[in-house]
Write a protein that holds these residues in place. Sequence first.
Motif, PDB file in Angstrom:
ATOM      1  N   THR A 120      63.224 -17.232  35.262  1.00  0.00           N
ATOM      2  CA  THR A 120      62.779 -16.025  35.956  1.00  0.00           C
ATOM      3  C   THR A 120      63.400 -15.944  37.352  1.00  0.00           C
ATOM      4  O   THR A 120      63.882 -16.943  37.891  1.00  0.00           O
ATOM      5  CB  THR A 120      61.247 -16.018  36.110  1.00  0.00           C
ATOM      6  OG1 THR A 120      60.869 -17.106  36.968  1.00  0.00           O
ATOM      7  CG2 THR A 120      60.546 -16.139  34.756  1.00  0.00           C
ATOM      8  N   ARG A 178      67.732 -14.397  30.763  1.00  0.00           N
ATOM      9  CA  ARG A 178      66.921 -14.284  29.555  1.00  0.00           C
ATOM     10  C   ARG A 178      67.284 -15.393  28.561  1.00  0.00           C
ATOM     11  O   ARG A 178      66.402 -16.028  27.987  1.00  0.00           O
ATOM     12  CB  ARG A 178      67.145 -12.914  28.908  1.00  0.00           C
ATOM     13  CG  ARG A 178      65.903 -12.183  28.553  1.00  0.00           C
ATOM     14  CD  ARG A 178      66.094 -10.845  27.874  1.00  0.00           C
ATOM     15  NE  ARG A 178      67.398 -10.202  27.935  1.00  0.00           N
ATOM     16  CZ  ARG A 178      67.820  -9.393  28.922  1.00  0.00           C
ATOM     17  NH1 ARG A 178      67.032  -9.125  29.938  1.00  0.00           N
ATOM     18  NH2 ARG A 178      69.012  -8.852  28.880  1.00  0.00           N
ATOM     19  N   SER A 179      68.582 -15.612  28.355  1.00  0.00           N
ATOM     20  CA  SER A 179      68.987 -16.621  27.369  1.00  0.00           C
ATOM     21  C   SER A 179      68.588 -18.031  27.807  1.00  0.00           C
ATOM     22  O   SER A 179      68.351 -18.889  26.969  1.00  0.00           O
ATOM     23  CB  SER A 179      70.487 -16.543  27.085  1.00  0.00           C
ATOM     24  OG  SER A 179      71.235 -16.961  28.192  1.00  0.00           O
ATOM     25  N   PRO A 213      70.585 -10.686  34.536  1.00  0.00           N
ATOM     26  CA  PRO A 213      69.463 -10.659  33.588  1.00  0.00           C
ATOM     27  C   PRO A 213      69.770 -11.252  32.210  1.00  0.00           C
ATOM     28  O   PRO A 213      68.939 -11.953  31.645  1.00  0.00           O
ATOM     29  CB  PRO A 213      69.117  -9.175  33.466  1.00  0.00           C
ATOM     30  CG  PRO A 213      69.815  -8.491  34.574  1.00  0.00           C
ATOM     31  CD  PRO A 213      70.929  -9.363  35.024  1.00  0.00           C
ATOM     32  N   GLY A 214      70.940 -10.982  31.658  1.00  0.00           N
ATOM     33  CA  GLY A 214      71.276 -11.507  30.329  1.00  0.00           C
ATOM     34  C   GLY A 214      71.245 -13.023  30.283  1.00  0.00           C
ATOM     35  O   GLY A 214      70.522 -13.622  29.471  1.00  0.00           O
ATOM     36  N   ARG A 265      65.895 -18.522  29.681  1.00  0.00           N
ATOM     37  CA  ARG A 265      64.447 -18.433  29.898  1.00  0.00           C
ATOM     38  C   ARG A 265      64.078 -18.842  31.322  1.00  0.00           C
ATOM     39  O   ARG A 265      63.213 -19.671  31.563  1.00  0.00           O
ATOM     40  CB  ARG A 265      63.697 -19.260  28.857  1.00  0.00           C
ATOM     41  CG  ARG A 265      63.905 -18.782  27.450  1.00  0.00           C
ATOM     42  CD  ARG A 265      63.103 -19.523  26.403  1.00  0.00           C
ATOM     43  NE  ARG A 265      63.024 -20.953  26.538  1.00  0.00           N
ATOM     44  CZ  ARG A 265      63.885 -21.813  26.022  1.00  0.00           C
ATOM     45  NH1 ARG A 265      64.916 -21.402  25.356  1.00  0.00           N
ATOM     46  NH2 ARG A 265      63.716 -23.108  26.172  1.00  0.00           N
TER      47      ARG A 265
END
Length: 171
Positions: free
Chosen positions: A122, A117-118, A113-114, A120
Amino acid sequence: MEMIFFDGWTSLARTLVIGVVAYIGLVFLLRASGKRTLSKMNAFDFVVTIALGSTLATVLLNRSVPLTDGFAAIALLVAMQFVVTWLSVRVGWLRRFVTGEPQLLFYRGAFLPGPMRSCRVTEAEIRAAIRASGRLDLSQVGAVVFETDASFSIIESADAASQSSLADVKR
């Protein structure tokens, strides 16, 4: 009063002649600069491409910019791109600054997830990339890497154990 639709045959002829000559010159410079200039684009390549396009458009449409000045600007951009890529092959910190680093997004059955997220990205995009690689089951995938050109590399489970292809990937 300035003409909006037609400014005369001289202006049109200038645009056509400059366009053909500048286009040929740009193609020549890009071919001479090597395949790296025309490779899949990372952020640096994208900026160079936009700058080249903008310069070509300025040479084409701005009467106050002589063709030689336009060629000089285009040659400067291509030369700078060549120098930066030449240096980035030899200087690690410059390469990381210019092109970024590949990012591990999925490893041994788990989404990360980290990093997702960085970057962007999914889960749906990663699953789509896995499907596009011809794999049905996530257990067949050892790792998914988000490359510096925004493409996904899918590594099979057996390949992930050795980690040799993951040596330069940011975790």
